[in-house]
Write a protein that holds these residues in place. Structure first.
Motif, PDB file in Angstrom:
ATOM      1  N   ARG A  70       0.798  -1.278  -0.050  1.00 58.81           N
ATOM      2  CA  ARG A  70       0.082   0.027   0.006  1.00 58.81           C
ATOM      3  C   ARG A  70       0.855   1.299   0.052  1.00 58.81           C
ATOM      4  O   ARG A  70       1.033   1.934  -1.052  1.00 58.81           O
ATOM      5  N   SER A  71       1.664   1.664   1.267  1.00 54.48           N
ATOM      6  CA  SER A  71       2.261   2.824   1.384  1.00 54.48           C
ATOM      7  C   SER A  71       3.467   2.978   0.125  1.00 54.48           C
ATOM      8  O   SER A  71       3.865   4.288  -0.106  1.00 54.48           O
ATOM      9  N   GLY A  72       3.998   1.933  -0.305  1.00 54.24           N
ATOM     10  CA  GLY A  72       4.883   2.005  -1.066  1.00 54.24           C
ATOM     11  C   GLY A  72       4.577   2.041  -2.669  1.00 54.24           C
ATOM     12  O   GLY A  72       5.459   2.142  -3.416  1.00 54.24           O
ATOM     13  N   ARG A  73       3.427   2.154  -2.808  1.00 57.00           N
ATOM     14  CA  ARG A  73       3.065   2.357  -4.295  1.00 57.00           C
ATOM     15  C   ARG A  73       3.322   3.703  -4.895  1.00 57.00           C
ATOM     16  O   ARG A  73       3.253   4.569  -4.273  1.00 57.00           O
ATOM     17  N   GLY A  74       3.943   3.531  -6.176  1.00 57.99           N
ATOM     18  CA  GLY A  74       4.278   4.543  -6.929  1.00 57.99           C
ATOM     19  C   GLY A  74       5.797   5.062  -6.891  1.00 57.99           C
ATOM     20  O   GLY A  74       6.149   5.680  -7.333  1.00 57.99           O
ATOM     21  N   ILE A  75       6.316   4.422  -5.736  1.00 60.76           N
ATOM     22  CA  ILE A  75       7.852   4.707  -5.650  1.00 60.76           C
ATOM     23  C   ILE A  75       8.621   4.422  -6.719  1.00 60.76           C
ATOM     24  O   ILE A  75       9.541   5.016  -7.253  1.00 60.76           O
ATOM     25  N   ILE A  76       8.317   3.221  -7.453  1.00 58.90           N
ATOM     26  CA  ILE A  76       8.425   2.892  -8.632  1.00 58.90           C
ATOM     27  C   ILE A  76       7.228   2.681  -9.703  1.00 58.90           C
ATOM     28  O   ILE A  76       6.422   2.353  -9.154  1.00 58.90           O
ATOM     29  N   SER A  77       7.252   3.748 -10.633  1.00 55.00           N
ATOM     30  CA  SER A  77       5.805   3.732 -11.305  1.00 55.00           C
ATOM     31  C   SER A  77       5.234   2.334 -11.855  1.00 55.00           C
ATOM     32  O   SER A  77       6.126   1.377 -12.259  1.00 55.00           O
ATOM     33  N   ASP A  78       4.249   1.897 -11.893  1.00 55.46           N
ATOM     34  CA  ASP A  78       3.698   0.761 -12.426  1.00 55.46           C
ATOM     35  C   ASP A  78       3.718   0.657 -13.713  1.00 55.46           C
ATOM     36  O   ASP A  78       3.513  -0.336 -14.623  1.00 55.46           O
ATOM     37  N   ASP A  79       4.189   2.027 -14.548  1.00 54.50           N
ATOM     38  CA  ASP A  79       4.639   1.853 -15.882  1.00 54.50           C
ATOM     39  C   ASP A  79       5.905   1.453 -16.313  1.00 54.50           C
ATOM     40  O   ASP A  79       6.258   1.041 -17.417  1.00 54.50           O
ATOM     41  N   HIS A  80       6.690   1.349 -15.226  1.00 54.57           N
ATOM     42  CA  HIS A  80       8.155   0.938 -15.373  1.00 54.57           C
ATOM     43  C   HIS A  80       8.109  -0.602 -15.407  1.00 54.57           C
ATOM     44  O   HIS A  80       7.439  -1.220 -14.579  1.00 54.57           O
ATOM     45  N   TYR A  81       8.856  -1.350 -16.191  1.00 54.64           N
ATOM     46  CA  TYR A  81       8.933  -2.717 -16.170  1.00 54.64           C
ATOM     47  C   TYR A  81       9.351  -3.467 -14.709  1.00 54.64           C
ATOM     48  O   TYR A  81       8.808  -4.423 -14.423  1.00 54.64           O
ATOM     49  N   LEU A  82      10.127  -2.603 -14.259  1.00 58.34           N
ATOM     50  CA  LEU A  82      10.633  -3.224 -12.760  1.00 58.34           C
ATOM     51  C   LEU A  82       9.536  -2.868 -11.790  1.00 58.34           C
ATOM     52  O   LEU A  82       9.664  -3.653 -10.573  1.00 58.34           O
ATOM     53  N   GLY A  83       8.422  -2.047 -11.901  1.00 65.65           N
ATOM     54  CA  GLY A  83       7.334  -1.978 -10.938  1.00 65.65           C
ATOM     55  C   GLY A  83       6.430  -3.033 -10.968  1.00 65.65           C
ATOM     56  O   GLY A  83       5.630  -3.099 -12.058  1.00 65.65           O
ATOM     57  N   VAL A  84       6.330  -3.881  -9.711  1.00 63.10           N
ATOM     58  CA  VAL A  84       5.170  -4.781  -9.925  1.00 63.10           C
ATOM     59  C   VAL A  84       4.305  -4.673  -8.796  1.00 63.10           C
ATOM     60  O   VAL A  84       4.907  -4.260  -7.674  1.00 63.10           O
ATOM     61  N   ASN A  85       3.034  -5.417  -8.996  1.00 61.61           N
ATOM     62  CA  ASN A  85       1.970  -5.505  -8.180  1.00 61.61           C
ATOM     63  C   ASN A  85       2.255  -6.227  -6.989  1.00 61.61           C
ATOM     64  O   ASN A  85       3.130  -6.983  -7.058  1.00 61.61           O
ATOM     65  N   SER A  87      21.817  -8.915 -17.505  1.00 63.75           N
ATOM     66  CA  SER A  87      21.027  -8.614 -18.740  1.00 63.75           C
ATOM     67  C   SER A  87      19.404  -8.008 -18.162  1.00 63.75           C
ATOM     68  O   SER A  87      19.138  -8.083 -17.277  1.00 63.75           O
ATOM     69  N   SER A  88      19.129  -7.345 -19.000  1.00 61.41           N
ATOM     70  CA  SER A  88      17.748  -6.487 -18.956  1.00 61.41           C
ATOM     71  C   SER A  88      16.614  -7.868 -18.575  1.00 61.41           C
ATOM     72  O   SER A  88      16.625  -8.899 -19.272  1.00 61.41           O
ATOM     73  N   ARG A  89      15.717  -7.591 -17.993  1.00 61.19           N
ATOM     74  CA  ARG A  89      14.822  -8.418 -17.538  1.00 61.19           C
ATOM     75  C   ARG A  89      13.454  -7.750 -17.980  1.00 61.19           C
ATOM     76  O   ARG A  89      12.425  -8.419 -17.669  1.00 61.19           O
ATOM     77  N   LYS A  90      13.577  -7.030 -18.917  1.00 66.16           N
ATOM     78  CA  LYS A  90      12.067  -6.225 -19.239  1.00 66.16           C
ATOM     79  C   LYS A  90      11.144  -7.222 -19.746  1.00 66.16           C
ATOM     80  O   LYS A  90      10.143  -7.436 -19.527  1.00 66.16           O
ATOM     81  N   ASP A  91      11.622  -8.199 -21.062  1.00 68.36           N
ATOM     82  CA  ASP A  91      10.824  -8.844 -21.613  1.00 68.36           C
ATOM     83  C   ASP A  91      10.100  -9.982 -20.686  1.00 68.36           C
ATOM     84  O   ASP A  91       8.886 -10.249 -20.596  1.00 68.36           O
ATOM     85  N   GLU A  92      10.982 -10.694 -19.746  1.00 62.01           N
ATOM     86  CA  GLU A  92      10.335 -11.355 -18.787  1.00 62.01           C
ATOM     87  C   GLU A  92       9.359 -10.914 -17.916  1.00 62.01           C
ATOM     88  O   GLU A  92       8.342 -11.439 -17.391  1.00 62.01           O
ATOM     89  N   LEU A  93       9.839  -9.703 -17.433  1.00 60.38           N
ATOM     90  CA  LEU A  93       8.820  -9.038 -16.366  1.00 60.38           C
ATOM     91  C   LEU A  93       7.748  -8.391 -16.940  1.00 60.38           C
ATOM     92  O   LEU A  93       6.379  -8.507 -16.470  1.00 60.38           O
ATOM     93  N   ASP A  94       7.752  -7.995 -18.295  1.00 59.68           N
ATOM     94  CA  ASP A  94       6.342  -7.422 -19.007  1.00 59.68           C
ATOM     95  C   ASP A  94       5.685  -8.617 -18.923  1.00 59.68           C
ATOM     96  O   ASP A  94       4.380  -8.400 -18.711  1.00 59.68           O
TER      97      ASP A  94
END
Length: 541
Positions: free
Chosen positions: A237-252, A331-338
């Motif tokens: 809850r309180s940490g939501r938005g510290i990393i944007s949900d639009d960023h591939y590293l920001g996960v719910n 290596s980037s984890r973008k594809d995996e995390l997306d």
């Protein structure tokens, strides 16, 4: 030295510490303080609520959405007791709220005479609910005690504080020496602990970062650390938005649950890590690093591999250059995390109709807007089903689960951010806890858009009665007013709909309206349970 009344000595000391807005209700023990606010109305804005809990929740919303100290003032006894649910929420969410209460005449304190609003020991009561509580017994004491309150509010773990002054002392004139504002010096990290954390993280194969409200001011540093490690960042809850949900590293939150199972090193930054450690599980293959300003919090549940007691930003600024020397090539984890995020987004779509309504709210609320939840089915679902792009854009009451906190809190948020769109949601049960503050919203022309989901029941309670107690329903069906007529009777704009697309139309009208708006969403069917993605099972240990 300045010749001041006790009331003015408190007020001027608060102004010295940056206070520009005070929420409250007048009353006999506060007459001198309200007169002091009148005479300093060029420096401080007074917002008068219709109930003490409303004043306290507004101060809570103001502080929660800004990080600044939220101040409210109420009479002693029943007045201050009416406000304590908000203090509980502030304590749970580490929010800097200052309660200023009057007191009975100084000669009567502790005598049990039966003075108006007398409590057996008000100061002791407030000490049990706050980080710091004190009585100011003379005007000359006010600057030092107010500064000490601000020290408690701004240093270490922020939590609410309480000050009181007897009514006769508020009117007493005396020479007072005002002090400069309290200035905090953030706690620096232990270099050896930073080095140990860097070594552990540098070789981690599947690092994971969990953030809470204590990392809010360190959002850029958290993102830099995450990108260096290619580590997903999860929060509840309180940490939501510290990393944007639009960023591939920001996960719910539910995606974080999935990643916890395979993590080898977890960094908890400004978070209790309570749900993760107690419910997701730990084992010998999981190494935990804790960064927290509160030394008591570091090993409250489990002893971490590395415990860093420090301000989150200072700790990360020390850790990042050290990690550069230790970090393996990644290596980037973008594809995996997306792909993982898309999969979980598809899964949570079954939580209906909440997700459909949240989708409309997210589409219509501009990216810089603020969303205020409630203890309601849509509010629960928003913890993982409402994208958040920046810190302090999702306002909650934390683990207290304070039913009814939402509407008055959201008014405080909007007062703090008059130029930002603010939308609050509520259930029909919780909304009526502070719905009287619609009078305040109209009086001060607070342009909040409030959505009330009305199913004529305490939905969560009734679901449990059906599932756990064989359908024996008691005290969970509700009789409600006509919410549209109710809002219009105060002078607010009001609309009713029963569909997401209808809600879209009225949100647009509400955001364009110069004043408060209420939208009632009538819900016929039972809402799907949101708890499958919150009360997640153990995956380790």
């Amino acid at each position: 030295m300045t010749h001041l009344s006790g009331a003015d000595a408190i007020l001027q000391s608060m102004i010295q510490n940056g206070v520009d807005t005070i929420f409250g209700l007048p009353g006999g023990q506060l007459d001198h303080f309200f007169d002091a606010m009148y005479q300093s109305s060029d420096k401080v804005r007074t917002i008068c609520s219709r109930h003490e809990q409303g004043a306290a929740y507004m101060a809570y919303g103001y502080a929660r959405s800004t990080g600044k100290v939220g101040v409210y003032t109420v009479v002693p006894g029943p007045g201050v007791l009416n406000s304590t649910a908000a203090l509980c929420s502030a304590y749970a969410t580490n929010t800097p709220v200052l309660c200023l209460t009057g007191q009975i005449p100084s000669r009567s304190i502790g005598k049990g005479y039966g003075e108006l609003h007398e409590l057996p020991d008000q100061l002791a009561t407030m000490k049990s609910l706050t980080k710091y509580a004190e009585r100011i017994n003379h005007p000359s004491q006010a600057p030092a005690i107010v500064n000490e309150a601000f020290r408690a509010l701004k240093s270490g773990r922020p939590r609410p504080v309480s000050l009181e002054m007897p009514m006769d002392i508020m009117g007493l004139q005396s020479d007072v020496k005002l002090l400069n504002a309290f200035v905090d010096t953030p706690t620096e990290p232990d270099p050896e602990q930073i080095k140990a954390a860097a070594k552990l993280l540098g070789s981690a194969k599947s690092p994971l970062i969990i953030v809470g409200g204590g990392a809010t001011h360190a959002a850029p540093e958290v993102q830099e650390l995450a990108e260096m490690l290619q580590a997903p960042v999860s929060s509840f809850r309180s940490g939501r938005g510290i990393i944007s949900d639009d960023h591939y590293l920001g996960v719910n939150y539910p995606t974080g649950h999935r990643l916890w199972a395979e993590a080898d090193v977890v960094v908890g930054i400004g978070t209790r890590l309570q749900l993760q450690q107690q419910f997701w599980g730990v084992d010998e293959n999981l190494k935990i690093i804790r960064i927290d300003i509160d030394p008591v919090e570091i090993d409250r549940i489990n002893v971490p591999e590395v415990g860093i007691v420090a301000d989150a930003r200072r700790a990360l600024r020390a850790l990042i250059p050290m990690l550069e020397k230790e970090n393996i090539n990644r290596s980037s984890r973008k594809d995996e995390l997306d792909a993982l995020k898309r999969d979980y987004w598809r899964r949570i779509q079954k939580v209906q109709p909440q997700m459909s309504y949240l989708e409309v709210i997210r589409q219509e609320l501009p990216e810089d807007g603020i969303f205020c939840d409630e203890i309601t089915q849509v509010g629960f679902t928003s913890w993982y089903g409402f994208p958040v792009y920046k810190p302090r854009q999702l306002i909650t009451c934390g683990y207290q689960g304070t039913l009814g906190y939402g509407y008055a809190t959201a008014l405080g948020v909007k007062i703090a951010h008059p130029d930002k769109p603010v939308i609050s949601v509520a259930g029909d049960g919780g909304f009526l806890f502070t719905a009287n503050e619609m009078a305040t919203a109209v009086q001060y022309n607070i342009g909040l858009v409030t959505i009330v989901f009305n199913n004529n029941k305490f939905g969560n309670v009734q679901r449990q009665q059906k599932e756990w107690f064989g359908g024996r329903l008691i005290a969970s069906d509700l009789h409600n007013p006509d919410f549209v007529k109710f809002a219009e009777s105060f002078g607010a704009a009001a609309y009713r709909t029963n569909s997401p697309e209808g809600l879209r139309e009225f949100i647009r009208k509400g955001l364009d309206h110069n004043g408060p708006t209420l939208i009632e969403v009538h819900v016929e069917e039972d809402m799907a349970t949101p708890w499958e993605f919150i009360l997640t099972p153990p995956v380790r240990g």
